[in-house]
Design an enzyme around this catalytic site. Structure first.
Site, PDB file in Angstrom:
ATOM      1  N   GLY A 103       0.841  -1.182   0.000  1.00 27.99           N
ATOM      2  CA  GLY A 103       0.000   0.000   0.000  1.00 27.99           C
ATOM      3  C   GLY A 103       0.877   1.232   0.000  1.00 27.99           C
ATOM      4  N   GLU A 142      -6.195  -9.470 -10.447  1.00 30.53           N
ATOM      5  CA  GLU A 142      -5.476  -8.198 -10.225  1.00 30.53           C
ATOM      6  C   GLU A 142      -6.178  -7.121 -11.047  1.00 30.53           C
ATOM      7  OE1 GLU A 142      -2.648  -6.708  -8.453  1.00 30.53           O
ATOM      8  OE2 GLU A 142      -3.557  -5.047  -9.543  1.00 30.53           O
ATOM      9  N   ASN A 201     -11.588  -7.052 -10.855  1.00 33.82           N
ATOM     10  CA  ASN A 201     -11.687  -6.715  -9.442  1.00 33.82           C
ATOM     11  C   ASN A 201     -12.031  -7.978  -8.635  1.00 33.82           C
ATOM     12  OD1 ASN A 201     -12.863  -5.744  -6.864  1.00 33.82           O
ATOM     13  ND2 ASN A 201     -12.395  -3.761  -7.794  1.00 33.82           N
ATOM     14  N   ALA A 202     -11.266  -8.221  -7.563  1.00 34.42           N
ATOM     15  CA  ALA A 202     -11.444  -9.455  -6.796  1.00 34.42           C
ATOM     16  C   ALA A 202     -12.865  -9.586  -6.256  1.00 34.42           C
ATOM     17  CB  ALA A 202     -10.433  -9.504  -5.655  1.00 34.42           C
ATOM     18  N   CYS A 221      15.923 -17.472   3.520  1.00 37.48           N
ATOM     19  CA  CYS A 221      15.833 -18.893   3.844  1.00 37.48           C
ATOM     20  C   CYS A 221      15.357 -18.995   5.300  1.00 37.48           C
ATOM     21  CB  CYS A 221      17.213 -19.527   3.694  1.00 37.48           C
ATOM     22  SG  CYS A 221      17.232 -21.282   3.996  1.00 37.48           S
TER      23      CYS A 221
HETATM   24  P1  NAD Z   1       0.497  -3.589  -2.820  1.00 36.83           P
HETATM   25  O1  NAD Z   1      -0.178  -2.330  -2.488  1.00 36.83           O
HETATM   26  O2  NAD Z   1       1.899  -3.563  -3.305  1.00 36.83           O
HETATM   27  O3  NAD Z   1      -0.343  -4.392  -3.918  1.00 36.83           O
HETATM   28  C1  NAD Z   1      -1.726  -4.645  -3.833  1.00 36.83           C
HETATM   29  C2  NAD Z   1      -2.217  -5.074  -5.206  1.00 36.83           C
HETATM   30  O4  NAD Z   1      -3.615  -5.353  -5.126  1.00 36.83           O
HETATM   31  C3  NAD Z   1      -2.036  -3.968  -6.243  1.00 36.83           C
HETATM   32  O5  NAD Z   1      -1.368  -4.492  -7.363  1.00 36.83           O
HETATM   33  C4  NAD Z   1      -3.452  -3.518  -6.546  1.00 36.83           C
HETATM   34  O6  NAD Z   1      -3.602  -3.111  -7.883  1.00 36.83           O
HETATM   35  C5  NAD Z   1      -4.257  -4.767  -6.254  1.00 36.83           C
HETATM   36  N1  NAD Z   1      -5.648  -4.506  -5.876  1.00 36.83           N
HETATM   37  C6  NAD Z   1      -6.149  -3.505  -5.106  1.00 36.83           C
HETATM   38  N2  NAD Z   1      -7.470  -3.635  -4.975  1.00 36.83           N
HETATM   39  C7  NAD Z   1      -7.823  -4.723  -5.691  1.00 36.83           C
HETATM   40  C8  NAD Z   1      -9.058  -5.364  -5.941  1.00 36.83           C
HETATM   41  N3  NAD Z   1     -10.191  -4.927  -5.405  1.00 36.83           N
HETATM   42  N4  NAD Z   1      -9.067  -6.458  -6.737  1.00 36.83           N
HETATM   43  C9  NAD Z   1      -7.928  -6.940  -7.310  1.00 36.83           C
HETATM   44  N5  NAD Z   1      -6.732  -6.355  -7.111  1.00 36.83           N
HETATM   45  C10 NAD Z   1      -6.671  -5.278  -6.279  1.00 36.83           C
HETATM   46  O7  NAD Z   1       0.376  -4.487  -1.515  1.00 36.83           O
HETATM   47  P2  NAD Z   1       1.269  -5.760  -1.143  1.00 36.83           P
HETATM   48  O8  NAD Z   1       2.595  -5.317  -0.633  1.00 36.83           O
HETATM   49  O9  NAD Z   1       1.226  -6.759  -2.222  1.00 36.83           O
HETATM   50  O10 NAD Z   1       0.480  -6.297   0.135  1.00 36.83           O
HETATM   51  C11 NAD Z   1      -0.819  -6.857   0.001  1.00 36.83           C
HETATM   52  C12 NAD Z   1      -1.450  -7.063   1.362  1.00 36.83           C
HETATM   53  O11 NAD Z   1      -0.765  -8.098   2.067  1.00 36.83           O
HETATM   54  C13 NAD Z   1      -1.366  -5.832   2.248  1.00 36.83           C
HETATM   55  O12 NAD Z   1      -2.568  -5.726   2.988  1.00 36.83           O
HETATM   56  C14 NAD Z   1      -0.223  -6.124   3.156  1.00 36.83           C
HETATM   57  O13 NAD Z   1      -0.317  -5.408   4.367  1.00 36.83           O
HETATM   58  C15 NAD Z   1      -0.395  -7.606   3.365  1.00 36.83           C
HETATM   59  N6  NAD Z   1       0.851  -8.222   3.770  1.00 36.83           N
HETATM   60  C16 NAD Z   1       0.932  -9.552   3.762  1.00 36.83           C
HETATM   61  C17 NAD Z   1       2.086 -10.185   4.173  1.00 36.83           C
HETATM   62  C18 NAD Z   1       2.183 -11.649   4.190  1.00 36.83           C
HETATM   63  O14 NAD Z   1       3.107 -12.198   4.706  1.00 36.83           O
HETATM   64  N7  NAD Z   1       1.266 -12.338   3.605  1.00 36.83           N
HETATM   65  C19 NAD Z   1       3.204  -9.470   4.566  1.00 36.83           C
HETATM   66  C20 NAD Z   1       3.123  -8.090   4.532  1.00 36.83           C
HETATM   67  C21 NAD Z   1       1.973  -7.503   4.117  1.00 36.83           C
END
Ligand code: NAD
Length: 572
Positions: free
Chosen positions: A71, A214, A260-261, A427
């Site tokens: 974000g 996406e 859109n998801a 790792c």
């Molecule tokens: P980001 O902002 O880099 O990417 C989000 C993506 O989702 C973008 O490409 C955007 O275009 C897309 N998007 C937004 N709304 C959408 C929708 N309605 N439908 C489809 N696509 C949509 O974020 P990121 O760094 O990839 O992080 C994603 C989420 O995972 C965040 O909430 C983050 O806090 C969380 N997160 C997860 C982990 C983990 O270990 N799983 C670690 C850190 C963060």
């Protein structure tokens, strides 16, 4: 812009070398053995290089706005702060410590040689005020910054970091439900951002078929060009056809679906298809980053800036719709989990009472690893030499070769992972293994076989996070919201001699929902570096084991005993 204003500043040296262009705001990772800092000390050169690395255009999501990933996760509060941080590091002495308050360099104090060179606190708010609307107001006033987890602590290493975490998660699911492989299994997910971009390759490395929704075509193209995503379409029927035919052939493939998801999940649910696994990595933690259903990217940008409250409501309604479909999939037999983005809480806020019908990923799959002090450990070649990483791969294979999970990962990563910015490797190593790795790596540096190395880990680790909807969800003793642990983690690592330490609020799941800490270690081949690294790489995973042993996890208690950790309240 008149560059002469920079002539008398330390940062000018980096401008001249082409690492920073103050006009275009382009930043390149700093490579080579030449020092840029006056102290000629790798413990100071390292934070400078890691700051540049997280903002390198190959690494950062939106470097022009200092946004690294997740974000709006930023590395510095604004460009003026960035430049002063650089100036200050370049002049910092080996017994001084720079303080960063939410991306702003606020002070330098004389401390002592083995103390951290930088201490960082990001986005901390007094609990009663800890929510997005108040945070956004303070940010608009220029008083704070959202540092996500590894952005504002200068530790982000590109998509590889999350690739292995995501690979480990899908490997754990494969192990638990499908005899170790995702062959012939369909994974439905969304979001190809800086974290989510790892999902397609993580699924195919485990042998499965991934369907990833996406909304931004540029992100789909980026992941294809990086070799992370195999193919894409904007037609859901076509996407399902490709998925089904590959499932039948038991062939691994990843398919991006432009859409859109909230809408596409519902369409798939209505089609009657039941994916084997369903999750999501849209930026749901921040309603202003999630794109509401029915809006183009341009319309979303306009509404966000003109009417943020209206935008938020629409985003929450869309998340509700998406989570309703996810719960529906669960009821039909899919394995459904939240992937660390707080989407269940958002849907719940929007009025969907059954939003918490599925678990978070840590609670469901990762906690047993945390009990061994195992987590997302990573290292970077500070001089930017990929050969150093390959030599360290060899060392890991020879030191930890009996662990199949480690060898399978390293062998695949060597060929499939493209480096972004400074070459890096992640790792998942456990308590004991991390210190052993550092000792061996420092020997290689001392012998001149590799250059200096930075070592760190994600904040998402065994003892460094309090996050009741993610890392600490469903703790055995109910201690989910206890946030003493990440604070103790940071304090302990600082006194143990980490090169720099950070505490953050709100990473992963958003403001109000987490407190976490980051730690950084530097190896330059010296005896001092060896001692500091062994200490910190024992205290850091050690407190993770203690946190889980204290909560009553039997395997953590066994690990604590095996490693002789002293826990005065643990008897027997
Ligand atoms: P980001 O902002 O880099 O990417 C989000 C993506 O989702 C973008 O490409 C955007 O275009 C897309 N998007 C937004 N709304 C959408 C929708 N309605 N439908 C489809 N696509 C949509 O974020 P990121 O760094 O990839 O992080 C994603 C989420 O995972 C965040 O909430 C983050 O806090 C969380 N997160 C997860 C982990 C983990 O270990 N799983 C670690 C850190 C963060």
């Amino acid at each position: 812009m008149d560059l002469s204003t920079y002539h008398n500043r330390p940062i000018y040296g980096l401008i001249q070398k082409g690492y920073y262009d103050p006009i275009s705001k382009k930043i390149k990772a700093i490579k080579g053995f030449d020092f840029n800092v006056k102290s000629k000390d790798w413990f100071i050169e390292a934070p400078l290089r890691m700051l540049f690395n997280v903002l390198d255009e190959e690494v950062a999501k939106d470097a022009k706005n200092l946004i690294v990933y997740g974000g709006t996760g930023k590395a510095a509060r604004n460009w003026e702060c960035f430049e002063v941080i650089v100036d200050t590091l370049m002049e910092l002495k080996s017994d001084e410590t720079l303080l960063i308050q939410s991306g702003k360099p606020v002070a330098v104090f004389k401390t002592f040689k083995h103390a951290p060179r930088v201490l960082i606190s990001n986005a901390m708010l007094v609990p009663k005020w800890a929510e997005w609307s108040y945070f956004n107001e303070l940010e608009r006033k220029g008083l704070t910054m959202f540092g996500q987890m590894t952005a504002g602590s200068w530790m982000y290493i590109g998509t590889q970091g999350i690739l292995q975490g995501t690979y480990e998660t899908f490997a754990a699911i494969a192990q638990k439900y499908f005899s170790g492989s995702l062959e012939g299994k369909l994974v439905l997910t969304a979001g190809l951002g800086e974290m989510g971009g790892a999902q397609p390759l993580a699924v195919t490395l485990n042998g499965g078929v991934a369907l990833i929704v996406e909304v931004d075509k540029r992100m789909i193209e980026k992941r294809i060009s990086q070799g992370l995503l195999d193919t894409w379409t904007d037609n859901i029927e076509k996407a399902l056809d490709i998925a089904i035919s590959n499932i039948q052939k038991r062939k691994a493939i990843s398919i991006g679906v432009l859409g859109n998801a909230a809408e596409i999940y519902e369409v798939i649910y209505r089609s009657g298809l039941v994916p084997d696994i369903v999750t999501d990595q849209t930026p749901a933690h921040d309603a202003l980053s999630y794109i509401p259903a029915g809006l183009s990217l341009e319309q979303a940008d306009e509404l966000r800036s003109k009417a943020p409250e209206e935008y938020r409501k629409l985003a929450l309604q869309s998340m509700k719709k998406q989570v309703e479909a996810m719960v529906g999939f669960k009821e039909r037999g899919s394995i459904v989990f939240e992937y660390g983005n707080n989407i269940r809480k958002m849907a719940h806020e929007a009025g969907f009472e059954r939003a918490f019908s599925f678990p978070g990923f840590i609670h469901a799959f990762i906690r047993p690893l945390f009990c061994e002090g195992r987590g997302p450990f990573r290292w970077v070649s500070l001089v930017g030499d990929p050969r150093d990483i390959y030599k360290l791969d060899e060392m890991v294979l020879s030191e930890f070769g009996s662990d199949l999970r480690i060898t399978r990962w390293i062998e695949q990563a060597r060929f499939k992972v493209k480096f972004q910015g400074l070459p890096a490797r992640v790792c998942w190593l456990a308590l004991g293994e991390r210190a052993r790795f550092a000792e061996k790596a420092n020997e290689l540096i001392k012998k001149g076989e590799i250059g200096p190395i930075w070592i760190g880990r994600d904040h998402l680790d065994t003892g460094s996070v309090a996050s009741p909807y993610r890392e600490t969800e469903g703790m055995l003793d109910g201690s989910d919201a206890i946030a003493d642990w990440p604070i103790l983690n940071a304090l302990l690592n600082a006194v143990a001699g980490a090169a720099w330490v950070a505490v953050h609020h709100g990473g992963g799941v958003g403001i109000g929902y987490s407190i976490h800490a980051g730690v950084n270690v530097v190896l330059d081949g010296s005896e001092e570096a060896r001692e500091r690294a062994i200490r910190v790489l024992t205290t850091d995973p050690g407190i993770g084991v203690v946190r889980h042993a204290d909560a009553g996890y039997k395997s953590a208690i066994d690990t604590a005993k095996k490693h002789g950790l002293k826990m005065p309240m643990l008897r027997g």
